[in-house]
Design an enzyme around this catalytic site. Structure first.
Site, PDB file in Angstrom:
ATOM      1  CD  GLU A   1      33.883 -30.251 -78.431  1.00  0.00           C
ATOM      2  OE1 GLU A   1      34.118 -30.160 -79.107  1.00  0.00           O
ATOM      3  OE2 GLU A   1      34.370 -29.789 -77.551  1.00  0.00           O
TER       4      GLU A   1
ATOM      5  CD  GLU B   1      35.784 -23.481 -81.189  1.00  0.00           C
ATOM      6  OE1 GLU B   1      34.922 -23.602 -79.677  1.00  0.00           O
ATOM      7  OE2 GLU B   1      35.558 -24.441 -81.838  1.00  0.00           O
TER       8      GLU B   1
END
EC number: 3.4.24.-
Length: 297
Positions: free
Chosen positions: A139, A214
């Site tokens: 993150e 991602e």
């Protein structure tokens, strides 16, 4: 630490934004040609873009019922995030907790200065310390790559087209009257068809960017922790745990799937078709390759 800039991600963000701008302008042009006041359309678009830019993080937190927590509530979580932020050369983001049986994590915010890194309470019970650190590093990589705002803004046109599609019946009901009903209905049907095409195109472009980001965040996690194996284990645990979460609970948070580290799919085939993430197997394979490179294989 030395951060390897992902030029592939940077170029994809620029290209996606450029293509979406073209689609957006064509969409506005069609609506204007069909009689919608162009000035009104621009005003609405500018207003929604303004709200997304300045309040996107608050909307994500509100929609997921995430609350900001202080250090005395979750001291270990704060220390892990603070350490990762220092390694990445970033200011410490705010820390959020989302109450949900869906084990997950996400980052939001328009810039590193006002970023939020959040986790669900269930993910902290699911993962060990190394795995949780790897997820938090993933993150933090989104924050470092500055891809959160791009994804949020890129989703704007998709959302606009979807709203028109969803409310087409009411547009037809109240806009189809008047002296030339057939003409009005024909125009509304054309708007509906164009909205579908715009929604599909914008969604595909956004999803393509989302999948690549991602991969980039997975690589960033490996760099920040020097432990790709921990992220592999975390992804597999989260994915496995998803099978035991009730479908209705996953459906409650599906709207935030683009931000999650693993999407919460409830079985809706349309949502799976437009998946925001690459397959788990491909992510694991890429991380295993990074692990092999670090070992000199």
């Amino acid at each position: 630490m030395k951060w390897t800039r992902d030029f592939g991600l940077t170029m994809r963000m620029f290209l996606t934004s450029f293509l979406l701008l073209i689609v957006y302008l064509i969409f506005l042009g069609v609506l204007s040609a069909l009689g919608f006041p162009f000035e009104f359309l621009l005003l609405v678009a500018a207003g929604m873009a303004f709200l997304q830019f300045f309040f996107s993080d608050k909307l994500v937190l509100w929609s997921t019922s995430t609350r900001i927590v202080e250090e005395d509530e979750y001291p270990e979580l704060h220390r892990m995030i603070e350490s990762l932020a220092a390694r990445a050369g970033l200011p410490k983001p705010r820390v959020g907790i989302m109450t949900s049986p869906v084990p997950n994590a996400f980052a939001t915010g328009r810039s590193p200065k006002n970023a939020v890194v959040a986790v669900t309470d269930s993910i902290m019970r699911t993962l060990n310390r190394e795995e949780l650190e790897a997820v938090l590093a993933h993150e933090m990589s989104h924050v470092k790559n500055r891809d959160m705002l791009t994804l949020t803004m890129a989703s704007f046109i998709s959302m606009l087209a979807f709203l028109i599609m969803r409310n087409w019946f009411f547009m037809a009901l109240f806009g189809g009257g008047g002296g030339n009903r057939d003409s009005n209905m024909g125009a509304l049907i054309l708007v509906y068809i164009v909205s579908i095409l715009v929604w599909v195109l914008s969604t595909l472009l956004t999803r393509a960017l989302s999948r690549y980001r991602e991969f980039a965040a997975d690589r960033g996690s490996a760099e920040l922790t020097d432990n790709p194996r921990a992220l592999i284990s975390a992804l597999q645990k989260i994915s496995g745990r998803m099978d035991y979460v009730p479908a209705e609970k996953k459906q409650e948070v599906e709207g935030a799937n683009a931000f999650f580290i693993i999407p919460a799919l409830s079985g809706n085939t349309l949502m799976e078709l437009f998946s925001t993430h690459p397959p788990l197997e491909k992510r694991v394979a890429a991380l295993e390759e990074l692990q092999a490179q670090r070992r000199g294989y």
